[in-house]
Motif scaffolding. Sequence first.
Motif, mmCIF file in Angstrom:
data_model
loop_
_atom_site.group_PDB
_atom_site.id
_atom_site.type_symbol
_atom_site.label_atom_id
_atom_site.label_comp_id
_atom_site.label_asym_id
_atom_site.label_seq_id
_atom_site.Cartn_x
_atom_site.Cartn_y
_atom_site.Cartn_z
ATOM 1 N N SER A 73 113.105 29.416 22.799
ATOM 2 C CA SER A 73 113.889 30.568 23.254
ATOM 3 C C SER A 73 113.819 30.569 24.773
ATOM 4 C CB SER A 73 113.303 31.856 22.675
ATOM 5 O OG SER A 73 113.982 32.980 23.182
ATOM 6 N N ILE A 74 114.998 30.566 25.410
ATOM 7 C CA ILE A 74 115.075 30.487 26.864
ATOM 8 C C ILE A 74 115.780 31.732 27.385
ATOM 9 C CG2 ILE A 74 115.907 29.120 28.818
ATOM 10 C CD1 ILE A 74 116.022 26.686 26.899
ATOM 11 N N ALA A 75 115.127 32.432 28.295
ATOM 12 C CA ALA A 75 115.691 33.652 28.868
ATOM 13 C C ALA A 75 116.882 33.314 29.754
ATOM 14 C CB ALA A 75 114.632 34.385 29.682
ATOM 15 N N GLY A 76 117.812 34.236 29.840
ATOM 16 C CA GLY A 76 118.978 34.052 30.689
ATOM 17 C C GLY A 76 118.615 33.936 32.164
ATOM 18 N N SER A 77 117.432 34.379 32.538
ATOM 19 C CA SER A 77 116.991 34.320 33.933
ATOM 20 C C SER A 77 116.520 32.924 34.350
ATOM 21 C CB SER A 77 115.857 35.320 34.167
ATOM 22 O OG SER A 77 114.744 34.987 33.354
ATOM 23 N N VAL A 78 116.349 32.012 33.391
ATOM 24 C CA VAL A 78 115.906 30.646 33.723
ATOM 25 C C VAL A 78 117.049 29.940 34.438
ATOM 26 C CG1 VAL A 78 115.177 28.430 32.764
ATOM 27 C CG2 VAL A 78 114.251 30.554 31.835
ATOM 28 N N SER A 79 116.773 29.441 35.649
ATOM 29 C CA SER A 79 117.838 28.882 36.497
ATOM 30 C C SER A 79 118.358 27.532 36.013
ATOM 31 C CB SER A 79 117.353 28.771 37.946
ATOM 32 O OG SER A 79 116.248 27.897 38.017
ATOM 33 N N SER A 80 117.548 26.759 35.290
ATOM 34 C CA SER A 80 118.013 25.443 34.832
ATOM 35 C C SER A 80 117.628 25.205 33.371
ATOM 36 C CB SER A 80 117.447 24.341 35.728
ATOM 37 O OG SER A 80 116.037 24.446 35.776
ATOM 38 N N PRO A 81 118.317 25.903 32.446
ATOM 39 C CA PRO A 81 117.977 25.737 31.026
ATOM 40 C C PRO A 81 118.192 24.311 30.538
ATOM 41 C CG PRO A 81 119.970 27.059 31.280
ATOM 42 C CD PRO A 81 119.400 26.855 32.641
ATOM 43 N N ASP A 82 119.147 23.576 31.129
ATOM 44 C CA ASP A 82 119.366 22.192 30.715
ATOM 45 C C ASP A 82 118.152 21.330 31.023
ATOM 46 O OD1 ASP A 82 121.876 22.928 29.860
ATOM 47 O OD2 ASP A 82 122.914 22.168 31.639
ATOM 48 N N ALA A 83 117.557 21.515 32.196
ATOM 49 C CA ALA A 83 116.361 20.755 32.570
ATOM 50 C C ALA A 83 115.197 21.104 31.640
ATOM 51 C CB ALA A 83 115.983 21.023 34.020
ATOM 52 N N VAL A 84 115.090 22.363 31.255
ATOM 53 C CA VAL A 84 114.050 22.781 30.317
ATOM 54 C C VAL A 84 114.241 22.061 28.988
ATOM 55 C CG1 VAL A 84 113.221 24.741 28.935
ATOM 56 C CG2 VAL A 84 113.609 25.012 31.394
ATOM 57 N N LEU A 85 115.472 21.994 28.518
ATOM 58 C CA LEU A 85 115.754 21.339 27.242
ATOM 59 C C LEU A 85 115.473 19.837 27.308
ATOM 60 C CD1 LEU A 85 116.554 22.346 24.510
ATOM 61 C CD2 LEU A 85 118.934 21.917 25.078
ATOM 62 N N VAL A 86 115.732 19.206 28.439
ATOM 63 C CA VAL A 86 115.412 17.783 28.606
ATOM 64 C C VAL A 86 113.901 17.588 28.511
ATOM 65 C CG1 VAL A 86 115.368 15.881 30.283
ATOM 66 C CG2 VAL A 86 117.483 17.170 29.906
ATOM 67 N N ASP A 87 113.128 18.424 29.219
ATOM 68 C CA ASP A 87 111.666 18.304 29.178
ATOM 69 C C ASP A 87 111.122 18.562 27.776
ATOM 70 O OD1 ASP A 87 111.606 17.693 31.871
ATOM 71 O OD2 ASP A 87 111.039 19.717 32.510
ATOM 72 N N LEU A 88 111.676 19.557 27.093
ATOM 73 C CA LEU A 88 111.203 19.862 25.741
ATOM 74 C C LEU A 88 111.608 18.775 24.750
ATOM 75 C CD1 LEU A 88 111.728 23.722 25.583
ATOM 76 C CD2 LEU A 88 109.591 22.449 25.864
ATOM 77 N N SER A 89 112.749 18.138 24.974
ATOM 78 C CA SER A 89 113.162 17.044 24.095
ATOM 79 C C SER A 89 112.172 15.890 24.194
ATOM 80 C CB SER A 89 114.573 16.571 24.450
ATOM 81 O OG SER A 89 115.507 17.580 24.122
ATOM 82 N N ARG A 90 111.732 15.585 25.400
ATOM 83 C CA ARG A 90 110.705 14.535 25.571
ATOM 84 C C ARG A 90 109.420 14.933 24.864
ATOM 85 N NH1 ARG A 90 111.490 14.585 31.524
ATOM 86 N NH2 ARG A 90 113.569 13.739 31.723
ATOM 87 N N LEU A 91 109.092 16.211 24.907
ATOM 88 C CA LEU A 91 107.878 16.710 24.289
ATOM 89 C C LEU A 91 107.914 16.564 22.768
ATOM 90 C CD1 LEU A 91 105.162 18.324 24.667
ATOM 91 C CD2 LEU A 91 106.541 20.381 24.323
ATOM 92 N N VAL A 92 109.043 16.925 22.137
ATOM 93 C CA VAL A 92 109.105 16.921 20.669
ATOM 94 C C VAL A 92 109.575 15.586 20.082
ATOM 95 C CG1 VAL A 92 109.489 19.402 20.594
ATOM 96 C CG2 VAL A 92 111.438 17.878 20.470
ATOM 97 N N ALA A 93 110.017 14.662 20.909
ATOM 98 C CA ALA A 93 110.524 13.378 20.413
ATOM 99 C C ALA A 93 109.552 12.654 19.474
ATOM 100 C CB ALA A 93 110.928 12.477 21.581
ATOM 101 N N PRO A 94 108.229 12.704 19.690
ATOM 102 C CA PRO A 94 107.325 12.004 18.775
ATOM 103 C C PRO A 94 107.263 12.571 17.355
ATOM 104 C CG PRO A 94 106.262 12.311 20.900
ATOM 105 C CD PRO A 94 107.526 13.127 20.905
#
Length: 163
Positions: free
Chosen positions: A129-150
Amino acid sequence: MRGWSRRGRVAAGLAGVGLVVGGGLVAGELDSPVFGLAQGPFAPDPACARLADRYPGRLGGSTRDRVTFEGLAVWGHGAVELRCGVNPPAPTTQACVSVDGVDWVWRETATGGRKKLVTYGRSPAVEVSIAGSVSSPDAVLVDLSRLVAPIREGDKCLAGGAR
């Protein structure tokens, strides 16, 4: 404590220390930024424990908050919330996006302009869940994708829906 035996004084001292420590722990939990955020039903899954070992210290420009609940991680005082061990989504026609090989299904937008996504085809599933105040939600999703990829992938999303 006059008239108390040595054993009684030690027991009373230990009880007092226990109350102070217990009170501190309860206060810490009530002060947690995730108070009220429920764990997923599969949070005890070993894949969630492996994921927790790799949570980044910073995400989306925010530091990770202290969270003691299994399967949960929070950054930026709740700006980004992650729940590992949620129920995997069934085949759906909801919007799906693939980010660095990890498929995410958009959940309906939560209150307060938050965006909610859940991994598709992975078990246990991970919800973010990403708040609307997060300035770069796409970058957050990229980092989280790397995290959950395994987490083992069993299925993929299709354009216009999932199979």
